[in-house]
Design a protein around this motif. Structure first.
Motif, PDB file in Angstrom:
ATOM      1  N   ARG A 209     -18.116  10.664   3.942  1.00  0.00           N
ATOM      2  CA  ARG A 209     -19.145   9.693   4.316  1.00  0.00           C
ATOM      3  C   ARG A 209     -18.876   8.313   3.706  1.00  0.00           C
ATOM      4  NH1 ARG A 209     -24.456  12.631   5.466  1.00  0.00           N
ATOM      5  NH2 ARG A 209     -25.345  10.568   5.112  1.00  0.00           N
ATOM      6  N   ALA A 210     -18.025   8.231   2.703  1.00  0.00           N
ATOM      7  CA  ALA A 210     -17.787   6.979   1.982  1.00  0.00           C
ATOM      8  C   ALA A 210     -16.773   6.087   2.701  1.00  0.00           C
ATOM      9  CB  ALA A 210     -17.295   7.283   0.567  1.00  0.00           C
ATOM     10  N   ASP A 211     -16.751   4.813   2.298  1.00  0.00           N
ATOM     11  CA  ASP A 211     -15.758   3.874   2.825  1.00  0.00           C
ATOM     12  C   ASP A 211     -14.362   4.206   2.303  1.00  0.00           C
ATOM     13  OD1 ASP A 211     -17.927   2.434   3.908  1.00  0.00           O
ATOM     14  OD2 ASP A 211     -18.128   1.237   2.080  1.00  0.00           O
ATOM     15  N   ARG A 212     -14.309   4.630   1.062  1.00  0.00           N
ATOM     16  CA  ARG A 212     -13.034   4.981   0.417  1.00  0.00           C
ATOM     17  C   ARG A 212     -13.167   6.339  -0.245  1.00  0.00           C
ATOM     18  NH1 ARG A 212     -11.709   0.594  -3.969  1.00  0.00           N
ATOM     19  NH2 ARG A 212      -9.789   1.829  -4.136  1.00  0.00           N
ATOM     20  N   ILE A 213     -12.077   7.106  -0.214  1.00  0.00           N
ATOM     21  CA  ILE A 213     -12.037   8.390  -0.906  1.00  0.00           C
ATOM     22  C   ILE A 213     -10.920   8.344  -1.941  1.00  0.00           C
ATOM     23  CG2 ILE A 213     -11.719  10.877  -0.710  1.00  0.00           C
ATOM     24  CD1 ILE A 213     -12.666  10.693   2.165  1.00  0.00           C
ATOM     25  N   LEU A 214     -11.281   8.595  -3.187  1.00  0.00           N
ATOM     26  CA  LEU A 214     -10.317   8.655  -4.274  1.00  0.00           C
ATOM     27  C   LEU A 214     -10.297  10.078  -4.810  1.00  0.00           C
ATOM     28  CD1 LEU A 214     -11.453   5.429  -6.148  1.00  0.00           C
ATOM     29  CD2 LEU A 214      -9.538   5.624  -4.563  1.00  0.00           C
ATOM     30  N   THR A 215      -9.116  10.641  -4.929  1.00  0.00           N
ATOM     31  CA  THR A 215      -8.975  12.001  -5.451  1.00  0.00           C
ATOM     32  C   THR A 215      -8.319  11.944  -6.817  1.00  0.00           C
ATOM     33  OG1 THR A 215      -8.755  12.873  -3.212  1.00  0.00           O
ATOM     34  CG2 THR A 215      -8.043  14.296  -5.011  1.00  0.00           C
ATOM     35  N   LEU A 216      -8.930  12.621  -7.775  1.00  0.00           N
ATOM     36  CA  LEU A 216      -8.399  12.653  -9.132  1.00  0.00           C
ATOM     37  C   LEU A 216      -7.537  13.899  -9.302  1.00  0.00           C
ATOM     38  CD1 LEU A 216      -8.528  10.970 -11.697  1.00  0.00           C
ATOM     39  CD2 LEU A 216     -10.537  12.270 -12.395  1.00  0.00           C
ATOM     40  N   ARG A 217      -6.246  13.681  -9.583  1.00  0.00           N
ATOM     41  CA  ARG A 217      -5.309  14.784  -9.750  1.00  0.00           C
ATOM     42  C   ARG A 217      -4.498  14.555 -11.014  1.00  0.00           C
ATOM     43  NH1 ARG A 217      -2.969  14.410  -3.616  1.00  0.00           N
ATOM     44  NH2 ARG A 217      -4.768  15.311  -2.520  1.00  0.00           N
ATOM     45  N   ASP A 218      -4.578  15.499 -11.937  1.00  0.00           N
ATOM     46  CA  ASP A 218      -3.797  15.426 -13.176  1.00  0.00           C
ATOM     47  C   ASP A 218      -3.985  14.098 -13.892  1.00  0.00           C
ATOM     48  OD1 ASP A 218      -2.711  17.975 -12.682  1.00  0.00           O
ATOM     49  OD2 ASP A 218      -1.205  17.104 -11.370  1.00  0.00           O
ATOM     50  N   GLY A 219      -5.239  13.615 -13.901  1.00  0.00           N
ATOM     51  CA  GLY A 219      -5.558  12.393 -14.622  1.00  0.00           C
ATOM     52  C   GLY A 219      -5.172  11.121 -13.916  1.00  0.00           C
ATOM     53  N   VAL A 220      -4.737  11.218 -12.659  1.00  0.00           N
ATOM     54  CA  VAL A 220      -4.290  10.052 -11.891  1.00  0.00           C
ATOM     55  C   VAL A 220      -5.078   9.994 -10.591  1.00  0.00           C
ATOM     56  CG1 VAL A 220      -2.337   8.938 -10.758  1.00  0.00           C
ATOM     57  CG2 VAL A 220      -1.990  10.181 -12.903  1.00  0.00           C
ATOM     58  N   LEU A 221      -5.484   8.768 -10.168  1.00  0.00           N
ATOM     59  CA  LEU A 221      -6.206   8.598  -8.924  1.00  0.00           C
ATOM     60  C   LEU A 221      -5.245   8.455  -7.750  1.00  0.00           C
ATOM     61  CD1 LEU A 221      -9.138   6.133  -9.715  1.00  0.00           C
ATOM     62  CD2 LEU A 221      -9.325   8.512  -9.031  1.00  0.00           C
ATOM     63  N   VAL A 222      -5.550   9.167  -6.671  1.00  0.00           N
ATOM     64  CA  VAL A 222      -4.799   9.047  -5.429  1.00  0.00           C
ATOM     65  C   VAL A 222      -5.790   8.675  -4.342  1.00  0.00           C
ATOM     66  CG1 VAL A 222      -3.345  10.235  -3.743  1.00  0.00           C
ATOM     67  CG2 VAL A 222      -3.157  10.788  -6.182  1.00  0.00           C
ATOM     68  N   GLU A 223      -5.510   7.598  -3.587  1.00  0.00           N
ATOM     69  CA  GLU A 223      -6.433   7.180  -2.531  1.00  0.00           C
ATOM     70  C   GLU A 223      -6.004   7.760  -1.197  1.00  0.00           C
ATOM     71  OE1 GLU A 223      -8.892   3.309  -0.959  1.00  0.00           O
ATOM     72  OE2 GLU A 223      -7.492   3.134  -2.631  1.00  0.00           O
TER      73      GLU A 223
END
Length: 224
Positions: A209-223
């Motif tokens: 539902r958001a404009d942007r999705i950020l996924t947190l993996r192993d302490g690092v953000l992936v967009e």
């Protein structure tokens, strides 16, 4: 305008004589008015990052700026005052105070920020109308359903016109239909107020539902 700017953020903890890195060199910028979802499984560091952005905790390294203020340069008292003035919160378990009425729960952030309850009484009633709870201002939380309590929490998060709203699993304690209605209200009100929204969730459906999705993996953000 950038509302959240994080630069080279590090955070970890020591357990049993070993150091566990939770966030490593994390950087992020969120523009004003954006709706951003932070996605990731339990234990991925989402709550840790939220605590950094909300100034509930301090990083081991790096800088966290919100609305142009470097939160890492503030002492605990000033972080608390900044949070009360510039941020609103929606929690999974509502976090309404059971001994206060609905209106008193809404007015509490204004009191904490040193604002006049009398001057903003109308603001509270307007927001209750916006979330479909006109006439319930004298009710206590235990007289409301879970969905109604979360709608009060949404109104409370916005009553003092914050620059940033942080929603931590806002539908996690609601059934799907009720959760969708709460999200509709939250997103509509945030958009109308011109507020920035950061939603922490483990649900891909909510994140979409958001404009942007950020996924947190192993302490690092992936967009994505």
């Amino acid at each position: 305008m950038t509302v959240v700017r994080i630069t080279d953020l590090d955070k970890g903890y020591s357990e049993g004589g070993r150091w566990h890195a939770v966030l490593t060199g994390l950087s992020l910028e969120v523009e004003a008015g954006a709706s951003v979802a932070l996605l990731g499984p339990s234990g991925s560091g989402k709550s840790t990052l939220l605590n950094m952005i909300s100034a509930m905790d301090t990083p081991d390294g790096g800088v966290v700026e919100v609305a142009g203020r470097d939160l890492t340069a503030l002492n605990e008292r000033d972080r608390t005052l900044f949070r009360r003035t510039h941020m609103g919160f929606v929690f999974q378990f509502f976090n309404l105070i059971p001994t206060l009425t609905v209106e008193e729960n809404l007015l509490l952030p204004l009191e904490l920020a040193g604002q006049s309850k009398r001057d903003l009484h109308g603001r509270a009633l307007d927001l209750l109308g916006s979330v479909g709870l006109t006439g319930r201002e004298e009710s206590f939380p235990d007289r409301l359903s879970g969905g109604e309590q979360q709608r009060v929490a949404v109104a409370r998060a916005l009553v003092h016109r914050p620059r940033l709203v942080l929603a931590d699993e806002p539908t996690g304690n609601l059934d799907r239909e009720t959760g969708d209605r709460v999200l509709d209200l939250l997103e509509s009100l945030v958009r109308d107020e011109g507020t920035t929204l950061l939603t922490v969730t483990h649900s891909e459906r909510v994140a979409r539902r958001a404009d942007r999705i950020l996924t947190l993996r192993d302490g690092v953000l992936v967009e994505s």
